[in-house]
Write an enzyme that holds these catalytic residues in place. Structure first.
Site, PDB file in Angstrom:
ATOM      1  N   ASN A 114      12.015 -33.163  14.902  1.00 22.34           N
ATOM      2  CA  ASN A 114      12.853 -32.961  14.758  1.00 22.34           C
ATOM      3  C   ASN A 114      14.145 -33.856  14.847  1.00 22.34           C
ATOM      4  O   ASN A 114      14.657 -34.870  15.464  1.00 22.34           O
ATOM      5  CB  ASN A 114      13.396 -31.940  15.776  1.00 22.34           C
ATOM      6  CG  ASN A 114      14.601 -31.670  15.894  1.00 22.34           C
ATOM      7  OD1 ASN A 114      15.078 -31.393  15.070  1.00 22.34           O
ATOM      8  ND2 ASN A 114      14.753 -31.157  16.952  1.00 22.34           N
ATOM      9  N   TRP A 115      15.286 -34.539  13.655  1.00 26.40           N
ATOM     10  CA  TRP A 115      15.715 -34.931  13.351  1.00 26.40           C
ATOM     11  C   TRP A 115      17.394 -34.310  13.853  1.00 26.40           C
ATOM     12  O   TRP A 115      18.493 -35.459  13.834  1.00 26.40           O
ATOM     13  CB  TRP A 115      15.822 -35.033  11.725  1.00 26.40           C
ATOM     14  CG  TRP A 115      14.630 -36.135  10.901  1.00 26.40           C
ATOM     15  CD1 TRP A 115      13.418 -36.302  11.745  1.00 26.40           C
ATOM     16  CD2 TRP A 115      14.790 -36.623  10.158  1.00 26.40           C
ATOM     17  NE1 TRP A 115      12.708 -36.526  10.791  1.00 26.40           N
ATOM     18  CE2 TRP A 115      13.011 -37.262   9.396  1.00 26.40           C
ATOM     19  CE3 TRP A 115      15.297 -36.735   8.850  1.00 26.40           C
ATOM     20  CZ2 TRP A 115      13.297 -37.314   8.531  1.00 26.40           C
ATOM     21  CZ3 TRP A 115      15.392 -36.729   7.477  1.00 26.40           C
ATOM     22  CH2 TRP A 115      13.469 -37.339   7.598  1.00 26.40           C
ATOM     23  N   LYS A 116      17.564 -33.638  14.666  1.00 26.04           N
ATOM     24  CA  LYS A 116      18.830 -33.301  14.548  1.00 26.04           C
ATOM     25  C   LYS A 116      19.209 -33.366  13.930  1.00 26.04           C
ATOM     26  O   LYS A 116      19.652 -33.502  12.863  1.00 26.04           O
ATOM     27  CB  LYS A 116      18.419 -33.257  16.181  1.00 26.04           C
ATOM     28  CG  LYS A 116      17.392 -33.045  17.697  1.00 26.04           C
ATOM     29  CD  LYS A 116      17.932 -33.503  19.081  1.00 26.04           C
ATOM     30  CE  LYS A 116      16.473 -32.971  19.319  1.00 26.04           C
ATOM     31  NZ  LYS A 116      16.395 -33.433  21.289  1.00 26.04           N
ATOM     32  N   HIS A 153      14.884 -23.597  19.673  1.00 23.71           N
ATOM     33  CA  HIS A 153      15.422 -24.881  20.431  1.00 23.71           C
ATOM     34  C   HIS A 153      16.583 -24.950  21.331  1.00 23.71           C
ATOM     35  O   HIS A 153      17.692 -23.851  21.805  1.00 23.71           O
ATOM     36  CB  HIS A 153      16.106 -26.411  19.590  1.00 23.71           C
ATOM     37  CG  HIS A 153      15.904 -27.712  20.225  1.00 23.71           C
ATOM     38  ND1 HIS A 153      16.690 -27.949  21.129  1.00 23.71           N
ATOM     39  CD2 HIS A 153      14.589 -28.631  19.892  1.00 23.71           C
ATOM     40  CE1 HIS A 153      16.598 -29.056  21.135  1.00 23.71           C
ATOM     41  NE2 HIS A 153      14.905 -29.578  20.612  1.00 23.71           N
ATOM     42  N   GLU A 156      18.963 -27.007  22.906  1.00 20.64           N
ATOM     43  CA  GLU A 156      20.606 -26.746  22.250  1.00 20.64           C
ATOM     44  C   GLU A 156      20.828 -25.571  21.413  1.00 20.64           C
ATOM     45  O   GLU A 156      21.812 -25.883  21.656  1.00 20.64           O
ATOM     46  CB  GLU A 156      19.577 -28.345  21.376  1.00 20.64           C
ATOM     47  CG  GLU A 156      20.046 -29.459  21.851  1.00 20.64           C
ATOM     48  CD  GLU A 156      19.374 -30.981  21.678  1.00 20.64           C
ATOM     49  OE1 GLU A 156      19.214 -30.668  19.988  1.00 20.64           O
ATOM     50  OE2 GLU A 156      18.183 -31.672  22.072  1.00 20.64           O
ATOM     51  N   GLU A 159       9.052 -26.978  25.963  1.00 24.15           N
ATOM     52  CA  GLU A 159      10.023 -28.550  25.877  1.00 24.15           C
ATOM     53  C   GLU A 159      10.810 -28.250  27.248  1.00 24.15           C
ATOM     54  O   GLU A 159      12.150 -27.214  27.050  1.00 24.15           O
ATOM     55  CB  GLU A 159      11.612 -28.628  24.405  1.00 24.15           C
ATOM     56  CG  GLU A 159      10.591 -28.946  23.172  1.00 24.15           C
ATOM     57  CD  GLU A 159      11.313 -29.377  22.545  1.00 24.15           C
ATOM     58  OE1 GLU A 159      10.753 -30.655  21.672  1.00 24.15           O
ATOM     59  OE2 GLU A 159      12.362 -28.926  22.105  1.00 24.15           O
ATOM     60  N   GLY A 210      15.519 -35.755  25.615  1.00 24.95           N
ATOM     61  CA  GLY A 210      16.593 -37.154  25.348  1.00 24.95           C
ATOM     62  C   GLY A 210      16.861 -37.666  26.462  1.00 24.95           C
ATOM     63  O   GLY A 210      17.902 -38.836  26.458  1.00 24.95           O
ATOM     64  N   SER A 248      10.945 -36.636  25.278  1.00 24.23           N
ATOM     65  CA  SER A 248      10.616 -37.729  25.067  1.00 24.23           C
ATOM     66  C   SER A 248       9.268 -38.169  25.405  1.00 24.23           C
ATOM     67  O   SER A 248       8.970 -39.172  25.964  1.00 24.23           O
ATOM     68  CB  SER A 248      11.009 -38.137  26.818  1.00 24.23           C
ATOM     69  OG  SER A 248      12.562 -37.987  27.270  1.00 24.23           O
ATOM     70  N   GLY A 283      11.878 -35.849  18.645  1.00 22.83           N
ATOM     71  CA  GLY A 283      13.356 -35.694  18.711  1.00 22.83           C
ATOM     72  C   GLY A 283      13.601 -36.927  18.666  1.00 22.83           C
ATOM     73  O   GLY A 283      13.088 -37.831  17.095  1.00 22.83           O
ATOM     74  N   GLY A 284      13.846 -38.027  19.258  1.00 18.50           N
ATOM     75  CA  GLY A 284      14.827 -39.417  19.340  1.00 18.50           C
ATOM     76  C   GLY A 284      12.808 -40.635  18.409  1.00 18.50           C
ATOM     77  O   GLY A 284      13.725 -40.710  17.214  1.00 18.50           O
TER      78      GLY A 284
HETATM   79  P1  13P Z   1      13.164 -36.260  21.988  1.00 20.02           P
HETATM   80  O1  13P Z   1      12.027 -36.644  22.184  1.00 20.02           O
HETATM   81  O2  13P Z   1      14.655 -36.581  21.630  1.00 20.02           O
HETATM   82  O3  13P Z   1      13.038 -36.624  23.678  1.00 20.02           O
HETATM   83  O4  13P Z   1      13.767 -35.028  21.943  1.00 20.02           O
HETATM   84  C1  13P Z   1      12.910 -33.700  21.615  1.00 20.02           C
HETATM   85  C2  13P Z   1      13.478 -32.598  21.115  1.00 20.02           C
HETATM   86  O5  13P Z   1      14.413 -31.680  21.812  1.00 20.02           O
HETATM   87  C3  13P Z   1      12.946 -32.581  20.166  1.00 20.02           C
HETATM   88  O6  13P Z   1      12.568 -30.854  19.550  1.00 20.02           O
END
Ligand code: 13P
Length: 262
Positions: free
Chosen positions: A7-9, A92, A94, A164, A170, A210, A231-232
């Site tokens: 997930n590149w956000k 998600h 967020e 999640e 994050g 994470s 994510g990251g």
């Molecule tokens: P991180 O891997 O950056 O913690 O993000 C997880 C995430 O929200 C994937 O959708």
């Protein structure tokens, strides 16, 4: 088989997205893992071109509820399908927290994806306050139930769940394999209640929060963890590919333990 979704956000530029996709596509993938990436909307086309002819899937990060119409700024699931998206993330945390998506909206988005022929990845997970209050299982069960209520086992074959925990996203604070395993079991039990025991057994449940190359193997070695939503670490091709490799290793070590036990 483990499923790893990046997930590149809201990161990158068109050229950076293209480079990242190219680097991931040129990596050597071990057997036993499936990959997909979810770039920002404007880069779907460029990334899709880089992934053409590979086994890596194209995914989106959200979709609108409606099919078309006067909804300025929205992107429908049908539009995503026409871009070659095979999957779309819905619910998600967020989006739930920052864009006020309720369980009801998430359920509608999930159905919009199904309507368009795209497979939804449905995110659930508790906040730190909810976990501290001992409400994590109840919250995740509620989210799963709200999303899946009324769906049959055949439809469930198209759906992936992602657990999640918000406190792990994050933050660098990954859930322990025990914590994640217990919550996956809770989500699976809810699928069993709401859909069927067969659907619960078959449903793919990813862990997200994470995930890094060095914690992936232990997660994948845990029963009920079928992959990761990253994510990251998915913004770096080397890390993303190392996560895929370690997921395969983790699952292999789980299987060899299971064989020893029986
Ligand atoms: P991180 O891997 O950056 O913690 O993000 C997880 C995430 O929200 C994937 O959708």
């Amino acid at each position: 088989v483990q499923l790893i979704v990046g997930n590149w956000k809201m990161h990158g530029t068109r050229s950076r997205a293209r480079e990242l996709a190219k680097a991931i596509a040129s990596g050597k993938l071990p057997a036993g893992v499936m990959l997909s990436v979810a770039p920002p909307f404007p880069f779907l086309d460029a990334v899709g071109q880089e992934l053409a002819g590979t086994s890596i899937g194209l995914a989106a990060q959200t979709c609108a509820v409606e099919k078309e119409g006067a909804f300025t700024g929205e992107v429908s699931a049908e539009m995503l399908a026409s871009m070659g998206c095979m999957q779309v993330i819905v619910g998600h945390s967020e989006r739930r927290a920052l864009f006020h998506e309720t369980d009801e909206v998430v359920a509608k988005k999930l159905r919009a994806a199904l309507r368009a022929g795209i497979n939804p990845i449905v995110c659930v997970g508790e906040t730190l306050a909810e976990r501290d209050a001992g409400r994590h299982e109840e919250v995740v069960a509620r989210q799963v139930k709200a999303a899946l209520d009324g769906l049959d086992a055949k439809t469930l074959e198209r759906i992936v769940l992602a657990y999640e925990p918000v406190w792990a996203i994050g933050t660098g604070r990954v859930a322990t394999p025990e914590q994640a395993g217990a919550m996956h079991a809770r989500a699976r039990a809810t699928v069993s209640e709401v859909v069927t025991p067969g659907a619960a057994k078959a449903v793919v449940i990813l862990y997200g929060g994470s995930v890094k190359p060095d914690n992936m193997a232990a997660l994948a070695a845990t029963p009920g963890i079928d992959g990761a939503l990253v994510g990251g670490a998915s913004l770096d091709a080397k890390n993303f590919l190392a996560i895929a490799e370690n997921a395969v290793k983790g699952e292999a070590s789980r299987k060899s333990l299971e064989t020893k036990r029986t």
